[in-house]
Design a protein around this motif. Structure first.
Motif, PDB file in Angstrom:
ATOM      1  N   PHE A  85       0.835  -1.210   0.000  1.00 18.92           N
ATOM      2  CA  PHE A  85       0.000   0.000   0.000  1.00 18.92           C
ATOM      3  C   PHE A  85       0.867   1.256   0.000  1.00 18.92           C
ATOM      4  N   ALA A  86       1.810   1.299   0.933  1.00 15.48           N
ATOM      5  CA  ALA A  86       2.678   2.478   1.048  1.00 15.48           C
ATOM      6  C   ALA A  86       3.541   2.663  -0.199  1.00 15.48           C
ATOM      7  N   ALA A  87       4.089   1.566  -0.701  1.00 10.85           N
ATOM      8  CA  ALA A  87       4.939   1.647  -1.894  1.00 10.85           C
ATOM      9  C   ALA A  87       4.141   2.146  -3.103  1.00 10.85           C
ATOM     10  N   TYR A  88       2.934   1.630  -3.269  1.00 16.12           N
ATOM     11  CA  TYR A  88       2.089   2.017  -4.399  1.00 16.12           C
ATOM     12  C   TYR A  88       1.652   3.476  -4.290  1.00 16.12           C
ATOM     13  N   LEU A  89       1.300   3.891  -3.085  1.00 14.60           N
ATOM     14  CA  LEU A  89       0.891   5.267  -2.851  1.00 14.60           C
ATOM     15  C   LEU A  89       2.036   6.231  -3.176  1.00 14.60           C
TER      16      LEU A  89
END
Length: 135
Positions: A96-100
């Motif tokens: 989630f964090a990487a994609y965001l």
């Protein structure tokens, strides 16, 4: 007439996005296709608008058909957010964090690169013998 240009560009952009999504899909649940599409779209849109304003003026219907139509349908903010929600809901916090971060900061970086490339290209001028030289 601009509505026709947007509609045609939108049709082609949506088809291109669907095809690329089918080809690339996800990797271990990570939405690679949407990320690459949105990053490419950020780069191309910034480059296209800057280049066609600075160096190669084109008809407004072409600009709106490609920019608003094609790139608007090719990239997708709604899919990005649905995929982010899915990662969050499934507890894939790192993904989630990487994609965001990759989507938003990467999109800004790609837009900046597109702008920079177009500005560099716009500084080139054509001399009478047809060769490009820097200003």
């Amino acid at each position: 007439m601009s509505y026709v240009a947007v509609a045609l560009g939108g049709f082609l952009g949506a088809c291109a996005r669907y095809w690329l999504t089918e080809q690339l899909g996800t990797v271990h649940g990570f939405p690679v296709a949407t990320l690459l599409i949105n990053l490419a779209g950020s780069f191309v849109l910034a480059w296209f608008y800057t280049f066609t304003l600075e160096r190669m003026p084109i008809h407004p219907h072409v600009r709106i058909g490609f920019g608003t139509g094609f790139i608007g349908a090719f990239t997708t903010f709604s899919t990005l957010n649905v995929e982010l929600w899915s990662l969050w809901r499934n507890g894939l916090w790192l993904a989630f964090a990487a994609y965001l971060v990759a989507s938003y900061l990467g999109g800004l970086a790609c837009a900046g690169l597109g702008y920079g490339l177009a500005m560099r290209q716009s500084r080139l001028r054509t001399v009478p013998d047809g060769k490009d030289v820097t200003s």
